[in-house]
Design an enzyme around this catalytic site. Structure first.
Site, PDB file in Angstrom:
ATOM      1  N   ILE A 292      59.110  64.312 110.913  1.00 58.74           N
ATOM      2  CA  ILE A 292      58.583  63.364 112.448  1.00 58.74           C
ATOM      3  C   ILE A 292      57.381  63.638 112.550  1.00 58.74           C
ATOM      4  O   ILE A 292      57.177  64.334 113.870  1.00 58.74           O
ATOM      5  CB  ILE A 292      59.849  64.014 113.492  1.00 58.74           C
ATOM      6  CG1 ILE A 292      61.144  64.168 112.385  1.00 58.74           C
ATOM      7  CG2 ILE A 292      59.826  62.843 113.763  1.00 58.74           C
ATOM      8  CD1 ILE A 292      62.612  64.640 113.498  1.00 58.74           C
ATOM      9  N   PRO A 293      56.579  62.819 112.361  1.00 59.14           N
ATOM     10  CA  PRO A 293      55.433  62.073 112.701  1.00 59.14           C
ATOM     11  C   PRO A 293      55.480  61.065 114.000  1.00 59.14           C
ATOM     12  O   PRO A 293      55.955  60.538 114.028  1.00 59.14           O
ATOM     13  CB  PRO A 293      54.146  61.646 111.350  1.00 59.14           C
ATOM     14  CG  PRO A 293      55.219  60.950 110.813  1.00 59.14           C
ATOM     15  CD  PRO A 293      56.953  61.945 110.981  1.00 59.14           C
ATOM     16  N   HIS A 294      54.736  61.599 115.155  1.00 60.25           N
ATOM     17  CA  HIS A 294      54.512  61.409 116.529  1.00 60.25           C
ATOM     18  C   HIS A 294      53.101  61.262 116.820  1.00 60.25           C
ATOM     19  O   HIS A 294      52.718  62.217 116.651  1.00 60.25           O
ATOM     20  CB  HIS A 294      55.745  62.045 117.231  1.00 60.25           C
ATOM     21  CG  HIS A 294      55.308  63.621 117.464  1.00 60.25           C
ATOM     22  ND1 HIS A 294      56.098  64.363 116.917  1.00 60.25           N
ATOM     23  CD2 HIS A 294      54.981  64.357 117.952  1.00 60.25           C
ATOM     24  CE1 HIS A 294      55.512  65.070 116.454  1.00 60.25           C
ATOM     25  NE2 HIS A 294      54.602  65.735 117.658  1.00 60.25           N
ATOM     26  N   ALA A 295      52.947  60.652 117.920  1.00 62.64           N
ATOM     27  CA  ALA A 295      52.097  60.079 118.424  1.00 62.64           C
ATOM     28  C   ALA A 295      52.048  58.932 119.270  1.00 62.64           C
ATOM     29  O   ALA A 295      53.048  58.694 119.766  1.00 62.64           O
ATOM     30  CB  ALA A 295      50.406  59.293 118.073  1.00 62.64           C
TER      31      ALA A 295
ATOM     32  N   ILE B 269      57.804  58.773 114.949  1.00 60.48           N
ATOM     33  CA  ILE B 269      57.716  57.922 116.804  1.00 60.48           C
ATOM     34  C   ILE B 269      56.456  57.830 117.259  1.00 60.48           C
ATOM     35  O   ILE B 269      55.948  58.627 117.241  1.00 60.48           O
ATOM     36  CB  ILE B 269      58.455  59.054 117.628  1.00 60.48           C
ATOM     37  CG1 ILE B 269      60.423  59.637 116.812  1.00 60.48           C
ATOM     38  CG2 ILE B 269      59.240  58.708 118.637  1.00 60.48           C
ATOM     39  CD1 ILE B 269      60.435  61.019 117.503  1.00 60.48           C
TER      40      ILE B 269
END
Length: 148
Positions: free
Chosen positions: A64-67, A102
């Site tokens: 779940i990569p996110h920034a 996300i």
């Protein structure tokens, strides 16, 4: 709040690559393409910087990569259903098959946590996780998140 408010057919990918960097780059490009004020270069940089701090491979073959960036207008989710195993340096040391990226505004941490919670609810369910891993089209991916 429903995941389907943030995840649409146009934000579901089926990358042929199993290379982590290529997958993340392709997903960031898709995020820019679908809008929300995403600058592809800034978002890609933020994603890679976050990944360098600690792998977003959470286990169960999920990442779940996110920034979050000030210029992003609203939250979004881009999903990638991988055709093979991608090495991700996950917490459980297993390769990744599902990636949920996300992105969103920097000042809305509680909304981010709600989205993360909803995704986690789906992927903790073995039957839904299996359905996602075997999904052949965007409609099947969205069906796993229906009612949530």
């Amino acid at each position: 709040m429903r995941i389907l408010d943030y995840l649409t057919e146009s934000s579901v990918l089926f990358p042929s690559s199993t290379n982590k960097q290529e997958i993340l780059t392709q997903m960031a490009a898709k995020a820019s393409e679908i809008g929300h004020g995403v600058d592809v270069q800034a978002f890609t940089k933020a994603i890679f910087e976050r990944e360098a701090i600690m792998s977003t491979g959470i286990g169960l073959q999920i990442a779940i990569p996110h920034a979050k960036l000030p210029a992003i207008e609203d939250f979004f989710v881009v999903a990638a259903i991988l055709g093979g195993d991608a090495e991700w340096d996950a917490l459980d040391k297993k390769p990744v098959r599902l990636v949920f990226m996300i992105g969103g505004p920097a000042d809305k941490q509680s909304d981010y946590l709600k989205i993360l919670s909803k995704i986690t609810l789906v992927i903790k369910n073995p039957a839904r996780r299996k359905a996602l891993m075997h999904a052949k089209d965007a409609a099947a991916v969205l069906a796993a998140f229906d009612e949530l």
